[in-house]
Motif scaffolding. Sequence first.
Motif, PDB file in Angstrom:
ATOM      1  N   GLY A 108       0.821  -1.282  -0.054  1.00 22.62           N
ATOM      2  CA  GLY A 108       0.065   0.006  -0.096  1.00 22.62           C
ATOM      3  C   GLY A 108       0.920   1.264   0.032  1.00 22.62           C
ATOM      4  O   GLY A 108       0.272   2.287  -0.483  1.00 22.62           O
ATOM      5  N   SER A 109       1.928   1.269   0.681  1.00 23.16           N
ATOM      6  CA  SER A 109       2.886   2.197   0.584  1.00 23.16           C
ATOM      7  C   SER A 109       3.449   2.731  -0.826  1.00 23.16           C
ATOM      8  O   SER A 109       3.736   3.706  -1.196  1.00 23.16           O
ATOM      9  CB  SER A 109       4.246   1.991   1.452  1.00 23.16           C
ATOM     10  OG  SER A 109       4.831   1.472   0.706  1.00 23.16           O
ATOM     11  N   GLY A 110       3.433   2.006  -1.702  1.00 25.99           N
ATOM     12  CA  GLY A 110       3.978   2.122  -3.142  1.00 25.99           C
ATOM     13  C   GLY A 110       5.338   2.008  -3.174  1.00 25.99           C
ATOM     14  O   GLY A 110       5.822   2.494  -4.314  1.00 25.99           O
ATOM     15  N   ALA A 111       6.144   1.849  -1.991  1.00 24.35           N
ATOM     16  CA  ALA A 111       7.546   1.877  -2.073  1.00 24.35           C
ATOM     17  C   ALA A 111       7.935   0.806  -2.833  1.00 24.35           C
ATOM     18  O   ALA A 111       7.722  -0.352  -2.977  1.00 24.35           O
ATOM     19  CB  ALA A 111       8.018   1.717  -0.977  1.00 24.35           C
ATOM     20  N   THR A 112       9.264   1.233  -4.019  1.00 28.99           N
ATOM     21  CA  THR A 112       9.601  -0.014  -4.563  1.00 28.99           C
ATOM     22  C   THR A 112      11.176  -0.038  -4.284  1.00 28.99           C
ATOM     23  O   THR A 112      11.856  -0.972  -4.855  1.00 28.99           O
ATOM     24  CB  THR A 112       9.687   0.627  -6.097  1.00 28.99           C
ATOM     25  OG1 THR A 112      10.378   1.845  -6.324  1.00 28.99           O
ATOM     26  CG2 THR A 112       8.175   0.629  -6.620  1.00 28.99           C
ATOM     27  N   ARG A 113      11.793   0.899  -3.665  1.00 28.02           N
ATOM     28  CA  ARG A 113      13.133   0.517  -2.866  1.00 28.02           C
ATOM     29  C   ARG A 113      12.902   0.499  -1.509  1.00 28.02           C
ATOM     30  O   ARG A 113      12.442   1.290  -0.592  1.00 28.02           O
ATOM     31  CB  ARG A 113      13.894   1.675  -3.159  1.00 28.02           C
ATOM     32  CG  ARG A 113      15.221   1.440  -2.762  1.00 28.02           C
ATOM     33  CD  ARG A 113      16.071   0.379  -3.758  1.00 28.02           C
ATOM     34  NE  ARG A 113      17.362   0.237  -3.461  1.00 28.02           N
ATOM     35  CZ  ARG A 113      17.967  -1.042  -3.022  1.00 28.02           C
ATOM     36  NH1 ARG A 113      16.969  -1.939  -2.712  1.00 28.02           N
ATOM     37  NH2 ARG A 113      19.038  -1.031  -2.682  1.00 28.02           N
ATOM     38  N   ILE A 114      13.278  -0.639  -0.905  1.00 30.88           N
ATOM     39  CA  ILE A 114      12.916  -1.246   0.681  1.00 30.88           C
ATOM     40  C   ILE A 114      13.942  -1.719   1.388  1.00 30.88           C
ATOM     41  O   ILE A 114      14.927  -2.464   0.608  1.00 30.88           O
ATOM     42  CB  ILE A 114      11.464  -2.252   0.689  1.00 30.88           C
ATOM     43  CG1 ILE A 114      10.419  -1.629  -0.111  1.00 30.88           C
ATOM     44  CG2 ILE A 114      11.142  -2.497   2.002  1.00 30.88           C
ATOM     45  CD1 ILE A 114       9.420  -3.006  -0.146  1.00 30.88           C
ATOM     46  N   ALA A 115      14.187  -1.348   2.668  1.00 34.66           N
ATOM     47  CA  ALA A 115      15.152  -1.886   3.459  1.00 34.66           C
ATOM     48  C   ALA A 115      14.556  -2.325   4.617  1.00 34.66           C
ATOM     49  O   ALA A 115      13.794  -1.818   5.338  1.00 34.66           O
ATOM     50  CB  ALA A 115      15.926  -0.745   3.715  1.00 34.66           C
ATOM     51  N   VAL A 116      15.076  -3.827   4.987  1.00 40.62           N
ATOM     52  CA  VAL A 116      14.278  -4.204   6.295  1.00 40.62           C
ATOM     53  C   VAL A 116      15.678  -5.055   7.045  1.00 40.62           C
ATOM     54  O   VAL A 116      16.643  -5.180   6.361  1.00 40.62           O
ATOM     55  CB  VAL A 116      13.811  -5.560   5.798  1.00 40.62           C
ATOM     56  CG1 VAL A 116      12.264  -4.985   4.979  1.00 40.62           C
ATOM     57  CG2 VAL A 116      14.255  -6.608   5.219  1.00 40.62           C
ATOM     58  N   SER A 117      15.424  -5.070   8.269  1.00 39.37           N
ATOM     59  CA  SER A 117      16.502  -5.696   9.275  1.00 39.37           C
ATOM     60  C   SER A 117      16.585  -7.260   8.736  1.00 39.37           C
ATOM     61  O   SER A 117      15.582  -7.700   8.247  1.00 39.37           O
ATOM     62  CB  SER A 117      16.383  -5.508  10.515  1.00 39.37           C
ATOM     63  OG  SER A 117      15.384  -6.713  11.039  1.00 39.37           O
ATOM     64  N   GLY A 118      17.797  -7.858   8.734  1.00 41.14           N
ATOM     65  CA  GLY A 118      18.031  -9.282   8.570  1.00 41.14           C
ATOM     66  C   GLY A 118      17.466 -10.088   9.499  1.00 41.14           C
ATOM     67  O   GLY A 118      17.617 -11.443   9.020  1.00 41.14           O
TER      68      GLY A 118
END
Length: 357
Positions: free
Chosen positions: A82-92
């Motif tokens: 829903g955010s529309g983000a195409t570049r995402i960072a998440v913790s491992g």
Amino acid sequence: MIYLDYQATTPLAPEAREAMLPWLAGPDSSGFANPHSAHRPGRLAAAAVEIAREQVAALLPPGGRVVFTSGATEALNLAIFGSGATRIAVSGIEHAAVLETARVADPGLAVLPVDAAGLVDPEVPLPEGAGLVAVMQVNNEIGTIQPIARLAARARAAGALFLCDAVQGAGKLAAPEGADLIAISAHKLHGPKGIGALWVRDGVRLAPQVHGGGQEGGLRSGTLSPALCAGFGAAAKLAVARRVVDAAHVEALWHAARAGLPGFILNGAAAPRWHGNLNVRRDGLDVARLMSDLRDMAFSAGSACASGSGKPSHVLRAIGLSEKEARSSIRLGFGRYTGMAEVAEACARIVAAAEAQ
């Protein structure tokens, strides 16, 4: 049965069950009404949903709205897509509900490392152009508590939204500070399965992922269950009221369990950590045999991922454990309804079974 798997699910609180019963009534009552109907029974059901929404909102920061979903996984999907983000960072060390969903949204997903304690460095570099950063409040496998406020501030400074999976922390810890989106689940805080929520900060716009009737402010179509909402609300209200008492009980259980497992090594930091999660290892431990020998105890094999593939835990590998160490780990989870005698008996039996191998 000694139940020590609170990270997987928690026992339903009697208060939550009682709150649900009127909305599970048969044809001789109006409790079965659709909360989206305009007639009087429907309005009564809708009122119950809104009371529950306020009770759940008390677990979360001010300045946002609660959107009911079928669970945290749906809430996280709504937030990510829903955010529309195409570049995402998440913790491992995120749950698969974040990791796998984010990989679909961004095949080039940036994974933020954690240290041996299981913590993300608040100064970790964020990828250029990131539109969404996701870090969980409390890890489901090792219980470590992340520096959410500092990470959220970094994300905001970089122009990204910050998503926090607060499933394991909701009702136990203060709401994560600075997040734009927060996902929680009822059955992890003594509510019913089948319902969760996404908290959306005021001003954050999301695209709906489930279309149809336009319920939940247009963000999540589908008929809500007044029974599930009422159970969730009652569990949330109880968690707020009992937070200090529950935390003290869990702390006592933690110290008893640590003392009762000599020869076992703690995985992840002892602090900052939710002490209802005890993930430990013992050199040479055959976890499959241990679980077979202790079939009347419910606990988790620390090396198995959620899919049951038998692969070593990505969380334990991320904090630097070898495959062998990960496979010799177990997770004990306890909480409100766990007795001290149960923990003492469980630890004694685990030690005896391990030494007999």
